[in-house]
Motif scaffolding. Sequence first.
Motif, PDB file in Angstrom:
ATOM      1  N   ILE A   1       0.867  -1.267  -0.190  1.00 21.10           N
ATOM      2  CA  ILE A   1       0.032   0.038  -0.084  1.00 21.10           C
ATOM      3  C   ILE A   1       0.843   1.336   0.027  1.00 21.10           C
ATOM      4  CG2 ILE A   1      -1.557   1.327   1.509  1.00 21.10           C
ATOM      5  CD1 ILE A   1      -2.785  -1.332   2.250  1.00 21.10           C
ATOM      6  N   THR A   2       1.907   1.228   0.743  1.00 24.42           N
ATOM      7  CA  THR A   2       2.773   2.527   0.913  1.00 24.42           C
ATOM      8  C   THR A   2       3.495   2.653  -0.420  1.00 24.42           C
ATOM      9  OG1 THR A   2       3.204   1.696   3.012  1.00 24.42           O
ATOM     10  CG2 THR A   2       4.865   3.493   2.231  1.00 24.42           C
ATOM     11  N   MET A   3       4.094   1.790  -0.987  1.00 19.22           N
ATOM     12  CA  MET A   3       4.555   1.771  -2.431  1.00 19.22           C
ATOM     13  C   MET A   3       3.792   2.500  -3.439  1.00 19.22           C
ATOM     14  SD  MET A   3       7.657  -1.197  -2.709  1.00 19.22           S
ATOM     15  CE  MET A   3       6.502  -2.431  -2.406  1.00 19.22           C
ATOM     16  N   PHE A   4       2.538   1.655  -3.477  1.00 16.87           N
ATOM     17  CA  PHE A   4       1.305   1.990  -4.589  1.00 16.87           C
ATOM     18  C   PHE A   4       1.124   3.747  -4.456  1.00 16.87           C
ATOM     19  CE2 PHE A   4      -2.927   1.787  -6.022  1.00 16.87           C
ATOM     20  CZ  PHE A   4      -2.460   1.932  -7.374  1.00 16.87           C
ATOM     21  N   LEU A   5       1.044   3.732  -3.197  1.00 20.36           N
ATOM     22  CA  LEU A   5       0.397   5.321  -3.104  1.00 20.36           C
ATOM     23  C   LEU A   5       1.400   6.260  -3.255  1.00 20.36           C
ATOM     24  CD1 LEU A   5      -2.132   5.017   0.323  1.00 20.36           C
ATOM     25  CD2 LEU A   5      -2.367   5.496  -2.212  1.00 20.36           C
ATOM     26  N   GLY A   6       2.707   5.827  -2.733  1.00 16.19           N
ATOM     27  CA  GLY A   6       3.731   6.950  -3.099  1.00 16.19           C
ATOM     28  C   GLY A   6       4.221   6.823  -4.412  1.00 16.19           C
TER      29      GLY A   6
END
Length: 789
Positions: free
Chosen positions: A276-281
């Motif tokens: 989730i962190t990587m995708f949103l970032g």
Amino acid sequence: MLAVPAELQLPRRVGGGPLKRLFVGRAIASDKAEHQLLPKFLALPVFSSDPLSSNAYATEEMMLVLVAAGAGALTLRMPIALAIALLLAIVVTSYRQTVRAYPTGGGSYIVARENLGTIPGLIAAAAILTDYVLTVAVSITAGTTAIASVAPETLVPMRVPIAIGLVALVTLANLRGVKEAGSLFAIPTYGFVLMIAITLVTGFVRCMGGCPLAETADLPLEVEHTLSLFLIARAFSSGATALTGVEAIADGVPAFRRPQARNAATTLAVMGAMSITMFLGITALSVLLHVRITEDIVHELPVLAQIGDTVFGGGFMFLLLQVFTAGILILAANTAFQDFPRLASILARDRFMPSQFRNRGDRLVFSNGVVVLAGLAAMLIWAFDANLTRLIQLYVVGVFTAFTLSQAGMVRRWMRTKEGSWQRSAVINGIGAATTGVVLVIVTITKFAKGAWIVIVAMPFIVLFFWAVHRHYEHVARALQARRLTGRDAASGTMLLLVPDLGLATRDAVAYLRAVRPTSFTALYVGPTDAFEGVAAEWSVIAPRMGDLEPLRGADRHLVRSVRRFVRSMPRHERDRFLTVVIPELLPRNTFWQFLRHREAFLLKTALLFEPRVVVTDVPLVPSEARPAWLGDRPLEPERTVVLVPVSAVHDPTVRAVIYGKSLHPTAIEAIFMVTDPDEVEGVVDEWHERQLDVPLVLVEAPFRDFGPPLLEEIRAHTSRGDTVVTVVLPELVPRHWWENLLHNQTALFFKRVLLFEPGVVVTSVPFHLSAPEVGPDPSPTAGTAATT
């Protein structure tokens, strides 16, 4: 027939030949399986490389849909990404409950089958197996695209052979074992996560003083479609590829170290947070840096590469990001290589897939599943020209079909069992089922015309395949366990010796027949017609008291046809349960290439297996069976004959083979059960006594799951005396249709190959016809012929 002394025996090999050991490694014993279980830090790269790697292209796939409506539509990137992140959080939370409730693995298939029924379970299995094949094709293709972006003009035209070569490399790595694959894939997985973190932090820090712009910020975008709800839904479904692979941990729970369910749930949570962190970032930086994209893969960098190039200004860090991105995209296929074989083995256990998928290879992996997955993925890459955008359209339908059925099954489970805080759990899984169900509808509608129809049409055919396999195995189980025979039954019959000439092979066959003392015997000449009189005269000298030699008309022109016609014409009596055709065979060299030139014996043995109540005995003379000078060409009867019957299970074909072995009047007879799983021993021994079998059952350890060396060891314990011939009696299943042979392990065929050049060994096949099990009263010749036809 002469055996050879012990000093001439071949050494036992463990772990295959040198080439196999070089590429795959030495075989691991079955009792070492516990040591192959994965700690969490290795399980993460093994089972999560696919969902983590999908962040490298999920944002890009979403943008490729939005740009059709012009640059203004790209403002919807972040809202759509937030919706996808919420969906991912829901699915991860739901699957954490699944792994706790089903610690034996199996994921969507087990959950759906147990709670919704067999058909929903098989649909889930078909969907997830399809998804795993696409996972390999998509991840390898994405990795190839990342590699090609370094030198597009040169490498893009070569993307298909590059991708197929990478499939082969990942396949080889997985054949070496789960733990070795995890160690190998840990560096690129954690390296990718670290490089994404550095890229995001660096990018957001630079944006604090004014964001740099990507080179494509001013790229003109033609408006091909108006912005509509359908287009937004398509963008959402394309970006939802970020959820692929979440199922993997639920399928692979048994591969975790104990406590398996807790470790799997923890790994799933860590994977969800990272993803989730990587995708949103990545999506946020694509907005801040004004990244644009078109389908021109030759002249444009992928979105993640553009972000890295803009943030780092090229240089070493950009190159490092590309290296780790390509690495994880390629190795993301490992998720499928771990779970496709595991799920296929579970389906094989339940008799919905061929039994070969249950076999573990030298390194304790389900190697047949690994090889089949690699072949299917390679064909898909070739068929779609390694085009990521085309392949991605097929991808998400299977994922969300499995998600929806799994979560619906979990809701049904909580309602049925009412375990613990079942209301809370049912609500969580219910939200997951409803959400993924809605997404499934959206994905189906928006991607159907783009290629998703292929997967939708394929799944019913895969389910029908499962049912066809299951029906076959159910029929086989009924035939094998009919219990028509016990150890009290006796056998007698006629032996038919085929005499092509009076060479050393035929003389050894005569010696063997003297040793087994058949109750009825016929010698049939099958050589050239003009040589019959001379051979018949010499026959009476070398085989006195064995009757006259009878000619078989037409055998010199059509051997197989003539022998089959003669066999069918022979009368069958009630007590003559077996007609044994003895085939002498001279093998001048220890090589299988000779059968390309001399195929008649092989074709004859194969054809006779399909004849009712016919047993085929092969008496080979191999080069290592040297004859002493004083013997000349006279047949020498062995002093001892030993019968060994390999046993895989206790059923009618095994009992029938044991009864036949006793009819050979051996000096000693043993049944051999190869022990690969100690848990099976008790059941086999109990069944052996229930069938009233008075033949010793010898338990032989096969720790490396290779039946050849243990069997050869048992044989050589007898033949090393120099005065003993061993007859290996093989129960052999003969299915109703030729293609059904593909559903069985063909262990008898494997034993024949292993034993063909083994000195002092006679191989006898006792066929068991599944179309009409031959254990009742003897049929008439006419009935037998009709059954064969």
